[in-house]
Design a protein around this motif. Structure first.
Motif, PDB file in Angstrom:
ATOM      1  N   SER A   9      20.097 -20.305  34.312  1.00  0.00           N
ATOM      2  CA  SER A   9      19.877 -20.562  35.894  1.00  0.00           C
ATOM      3  C   SER A   9      19.088 -20.689  36.835  1.00  0.00           C
ATOM      4  O   SER A   9      19.156 -21.680  37.307  1.00  0.00           O
ATOM      5  CB  SER A   9      20.909 -19.421  35.991  1.00  0.00           C
ATOM      6  N   ASN A  10      17.500 -20.325  36.502  1.00  0.00           N
ATOM      7  CA  ASN A  10      16.971 -20.190  36.951  1.00  0.00           C
ATOM      8  C   ASN A  10      16.024 -21.664  36.699  1.00  0.00           C
ATOM      9  O   ASN A  10      15.438 -21.738  37.618  1.00  0.00           O
ATOM     10  CB  ASN A  10      15.588 -19.362  36.347  1.00  0.00           C
ATOM     11  N   ARG A  11      15.971 -22.236  35.819  1.00  0.00           N
ATOM     12  CA  ARG A  11      15.695 -23.094  35.636  1.00  0.00           C
ATOM     13  C   ARG A  11      16.273 -24.435  36.128  1.00  0.00           C
ATOM     14  O   ARG A  11      15.123 -25.359  36.854  1.00  0.00           O
ATOM     15  CB  ARG A  11      15.701 -23.900  33.753  1.00  0.00           C
ATOM     16  N   GLU A  12      16.942 -24.571  36.604  1.00  0.00           N
ATOM     17  CA  GLU A  12      17.877 -25.056  37.014  1.00  0.00           C
ATOM     18  C   GLU A  12      17.663 -25.562  39.054  1.00  0.00           C
ATOM     19  O   GLU A  12      17.863 -25.862  39.392  1.00  0.00           O
ATOM     20  CB  GLU A  12      19.618 -25.043  37.076  1.00  0.00           C
ATOM     21  N   LYS A  13      17.593 -24.186  38.617  1.00  0.00           N
ATOM     22  CA  LYS A  13      17.647 -23.564  40.167  1.00  0.00           C
ATOM     23  C   LYS A  13      16.475 -23.837  41.103  1.00  0.00           C
ATOM     24  O   LYS A  13      16.289 -24.904  42.341  1.00  0.00           O
ATOM     25  CB  LYS A  13      17.008 -22.415  40.748  1.00  0.00           C
ATOM     26  N   GLN A  14      15.224 -24.071  40.137  1.00  0.00           N
ATOM     27  CA  GLN A  14      13.816 -25.265  40.887  1.00  0.00           C
ATOM     28  C   GLN A  14      14.347 -26.285  39.721  1.00  0.00           C
ATOM     29  O   GLN A  14      12.521 -26.871  40.384  1.00  0.00           O
ATOM     30  CB  GLN A  14      13.236 -23.992  39.921  1.00  0.00           C
ATOM     31  N   ASN A  15      14.884 -27.113  39.922  1.00  0.00           N
ATOM     32  CA  ASN A  15      15.159 -28.311  39.000  1.00  0.00           C
ATOM     33  C   ASN A  15      14.747 -29.028  38.862  1.00  0.00           C
ATOM     34  O   ASN A  15      13.550 -30.014  37.883  1.00  0.00           O
ATOM     35  CB  ASN A  15      14.835 -28.977  40.996  1.00  0.00           C
ATOM     36  N   MET A  16      14.000 -28.426  37.145  1.00  0.00           N
ATOM     37  CA  MET A  16      13.680 -28.029  35.923  1.00  0.00           C
ATOM     38  C   MET A  16      13.814 -28.134  35.250  1.00  0.00           C
ATOM     39  O   MET A  16      14.956 -28.109  34.833  1.00  0.00           O
ATOM     40  CB  MET A  16      12.613 -26.570  35.793  1.00  0.00           C
ATOM     41  N   SER A  17      13.395 -29.914  34.185  1.00  0.00           N
ATOM     42  CA  SER A  17      13.815 -30.163  33.157  1.00  0.00           C
ATOM     43  C   SER A  17      13.455 -29.061  32.111  1.00  0.00           C
ATOM     44  O   SER A  17      12.723 -28.410  31.979  1.00  0.00           O
ATOM     45  CB  SER A  17      13.680 -31.428  32.829  1.00  0.00           C
ATOM     46  N   ILE A  18      14.861 -29.311  30.937  1.00  0.00           N
ATOM     47  CA  ILE A  18      14.263 -27.933  29.419  1.00  0.00           C
ATOM     48  C   ILE A  18      12.934 -29.076  29.085  1.00  0.00           C
ATOM     49  O   ILE A  18      12.669 -27.804  28.988  1.00  0.00           O
ATOM     50  CB  ILE A  18      15.871 -28.709  29.202  1.00  0.00           C
ATOM     51  N   ASN A  19      12.318 -29.835  29.296  1.00  0.00           N
ATOM     52  CA  ASN A  19      11.336 -30.903  28.421  1.00  0.00           C
ATOM     53  C   ASN A  19       9.824 -29.738  29.131  1.00  0.00           C
ATOM     54  O   ASN A  19       9.653 -29.895  28.813  1.00  0.00           O
ATOM     55  CB  ASN A  19      11.344 -31.668  28.521  1.00  0.00           C
ATOM     56  N   LEU A  20      10.958 -30.007  30.968  1.00  0.00           N
ATOM     57  CA  LEU A  20       9.169 -29.285  31.430  1.00  0.00           C
ATOM     58  C   LEU A  20       9.378 -27.974  31.546  1.00  0.00           C
ATOM     59  O   LEU A  20       8.258 -27.752  31.035  1.00  0.00           O
ATOM     60  CB  LEU A  20       9.529 -30.178  33.285  1.00  0.00           C
ATOM     61  N   LEU A  21      10.242 -26.613  30.919  1.00  0.00           N
ATOM     62  CA  LEU A  21      10.155 -26.095  31.096  1.00  0.00           C
ATOM     63  C   LEU A  21       9.704 -25.324  29.386  1.00  0.00           C
ATOM     64  O   LEU A  21       8.607 -24.456  29.696  1.00  0.00           O
ATOM     65  CB  LEU A  21      11.350 -25.307  30.973  1.00  0.00           C
ATOM     66  N   ALA A  22       9.891 -26.193  28.727  1.00  0.00           N
ATOM     67  CA  ALA A  22       9.587 -25.872  27.212  1.00  0.00           C
ATOM     68  C   ALA A  22       7.996 -26.156  27.492  1.00  0.00           C
ATOM     69  O   ALA A  22       7.044 -25.785  26.837  1.00  0.00           O
ATOM     70  CB  ALA A  22       9.852 -27.280  26.581  1.00  0.00           C
ATOM     71  N   LYS A  23       7.626 -27.260  27.580  1.00  0.00           N
ATOM     72  CA  LYS A  23       5.755 -27.746  27.364  1.00  0.00           C
ATOM     73  C   LYS A  23       5.649 -26.812  28.394  1.00  0.00           C
ATOM     74  O   LYS A  23       4.213 -26.053  27.883  1.00  0.00           O
ATOM     75  CB  LYS A  23       5.767 -29.286  28.214  1.00  0.00           C
ATOM     76  N   LYS A  24       5.754 -26.677  29.565  1.00  0.00           N
ATOM     77  CA  LYS A  24       5.331 -25.066  30.282  1.00  0.00           C
ATOM     78  C   LYS A  24       4.801 -23.708  29.749  1.00  0.00           C
ATOM     79  O   LYS A  24       3.869 -22.992  29.701  1.00  0.00           O
ATOM     80  CB  LYS A  24       5.939 -24.745  31.834  1.00  0.00           C
ATOM     81  N   ALA A  25       6.006 -23.478  28.711  1.00  0.00           N
ATOM     82  CA  ALA A  25       6.048 -22.321  28.019  1.00  0.00           C
ATOM     83  C   ALA A  25       5.224 -22.354  26.943  1.00  0.00           C
ATOM     84  O   ALA A  25       5.719 -21.258  26.084  1.00  0.00           O
ATOM     85  CB  ALA A  25       7.343 -22.038  28.115  1.00  0.00           C
ATOM     86  N   GLY A  26       5.481 -23.802  26.622  1.00  0.00           N
ATOM     87  CA  GLY A  26       4.653 -24.152  24.974  1.00  0.00           C
ATOM     88  C   GLY A  26       5.689 -23.839  23.360  1.00  0.00           C
ATOM     89  O   GLY A  26       5.030 -23.516  22.617  1.00  0.00           O
ATOM     90  N   ILE A  27       6.506 -24.184  24.069  1.00  0.00           N
ATOM     91  CA  ILE A  27       7.739 -23.897  22.862  1.00  0.00           C
ATOM     92  C   ILE A  27       8.333 -25.240  22.547  1.00  0.00           C
ATOM     93  O   ILE A  27       7.542 -26.271  23.731  1.00  0.00           O
ATOM     94  CB  ILE A  27       8.814 -22.923  22.842  1.00  0.00           C
ATOM     95  N   SER A  28       8.897 -25.957  21.593  1.00  0.00           N
ATOM     96  CA  SER A  28       9.642 -27.227  21.279  1.00  0.00           C
ATOM     97  C   SER A  28      11.073 -26.840  22.002  1.00  0.00           C
ATOM     98  O   SER A  28      11.648 -26.713  22.578  1.00  0.00           O
ATOM     99  CB  SER A  28      10.486 -27.676  20.168  1.00  0.00           C
ATOM    100  N   GLN A  29      10.922 -27.869  22.497  1.00  0.00           N
ATOM    101  CA  GLN A  29      12.628 -28.584  23.814  1.00  0.00           C
ATOM    102  C   GLN A  29      13.703 -28.235  22.792  1.00  0.00           C
ATOM    103  O   GLN A  29      14.284 -27.230  23.518  1.00  0.00           O
ATOM    104  CB  GLN A  29      12.043 -30.332  24.015  1.00  0.00           C
ATOM    105  N   SER A  30      13.496 -28.456  21.337  1.00  0.00           N
ATOM    106  CA  SER A  30      14.809 -27.793  21.128  1.00  0.00           C
ATOM    107  C   SER A  30      15.282 -26.768  20.163  1.00  0.00           C
ATOM    108  O   SER A  30      15.722 -25.725  20.887  1.00  0.00           O
ATOM    109  CB  SER A  30      14.967 -28.444  19.251  1.00  0.00           C
ATOM    110  N   SER A  31      13.865 -25.335  20.795  1.00  0.00           N
ATOM    111  CA  SER A  31      13.979 -24.444  20.197  1.00  0.00           C
ATOM    112  C   SER A  31      14.939 -23.378  21.664  1.00  0.00           C
ATOM    113  O   SER A  31      14.970 -23.148  21.594  1.00  0.00           O
ATOM    114  CB  SER A  31      12.267 -23.914  20.741  1.00  0.00           C
ATOM    115  N   LEU A  32      14.138 -24.331  22.945  1.00  0.00           N
ATOM    116  CA  LEU A  32      14.858 -23.763  24.651  1.00  0.00           C
ATOM    117  C   LEU A  32      16.099 -24.114  24.687  1.00  0.00           C
ATOM    118  O   LEU A  32      16.127 -23.383  25.118  1.00  0.00           O
ATOM    119  CB  LEU A  32      13.770 -24.409  25.319  1.00  0.00           C
ATOM    120  N   SER A  33      16.774 -25.538  23.806  1.00  0.00           N
ATOM    121  CA  SER A  33      17.931 -25.662  24.118  1.00  0.00           C
ATOM    122  C   SER A  33      18.450 -24.457  23.260  1.00  0.00           C
ATOM    123  O   SER A  33      19.336 -24.338  23.481  1.00  0.00           O
ATOM    124  CB  SER A  33      18.220 -26.920  23.243  1.00  0.00           C
ATOM    125  N   ARG A  34      18.103 -23.728  21.803  1.00  0.00           N
ATOM    126  CA  ARG A  34      18.894 -23.604  20.953  1.00  0.00           C
ATOM    127  C   ARG A  34      18.542 -22.038  21.588  1.00  0.00           C
ATOM    128  O   ARG A  34      19.886 -21.461  22.165  1.00  0.00           O
ATOM    129  CB  ARG A  34      18.489 -23.139  19.852  1.00  0.00           C
TER     130      ARG A  34
END
Length: 100
Positions: A9-34
């Motif tokens: 919800s917070n990611r979507e409110k900020q119009n942030m892609s899952i890839n961008l959040l994963a990069k900013k957090a230093g984790i893989s996109q697949s981990s964030l998706s799970r």
């Protein structure tokens, strides 16, 4: 909402892609998706990195986390919310009598 829903919800409110959040957090996109799908639970360290990448504090993040309520209790709670004060008081007396 649980942790996975609040992250998404917070990611979507900020119009942030899952890839961008994963990069900013230093984790893989697949981990964030799970994590967002509720398949995996993040460690505290990973959660802290995600929350920081979202620009939130841990206290603000956890202020939105609510434990999952059992369906029958949720239905009862939803019903009680629409009762008048007098009806709630009468119901409380009734429920207390049922305990004994």
């Amino acid at each position: 909402m649980d942790i996975s829903q609040i992250i998404k919800s917070n990611r979507e409110k900020q119009n942030m892609s899952i890839n961008l959040l994963a990069k900013k957090a230093g984790i893989s996109q697949s981990s964030l998706s799970r994590i967002e799908a509720g398949i995996n639970s993040p460690t505290f360290e990973v959660l802290e990195r995600i929350v920081t990448a979202l620009g939130l504090s841990l206290s603000n993040f956890f202020a939105n986390v609510q434990p999952e309520m059992e369906p029958d209790l949720k239905r009862l709670f939803d019903t009680v919310k629409v009762l008048t004060t007098e009806q709630r008081q009468a119901l409380q007396v009734f429920l207390e009598c049922m305990k004994h």
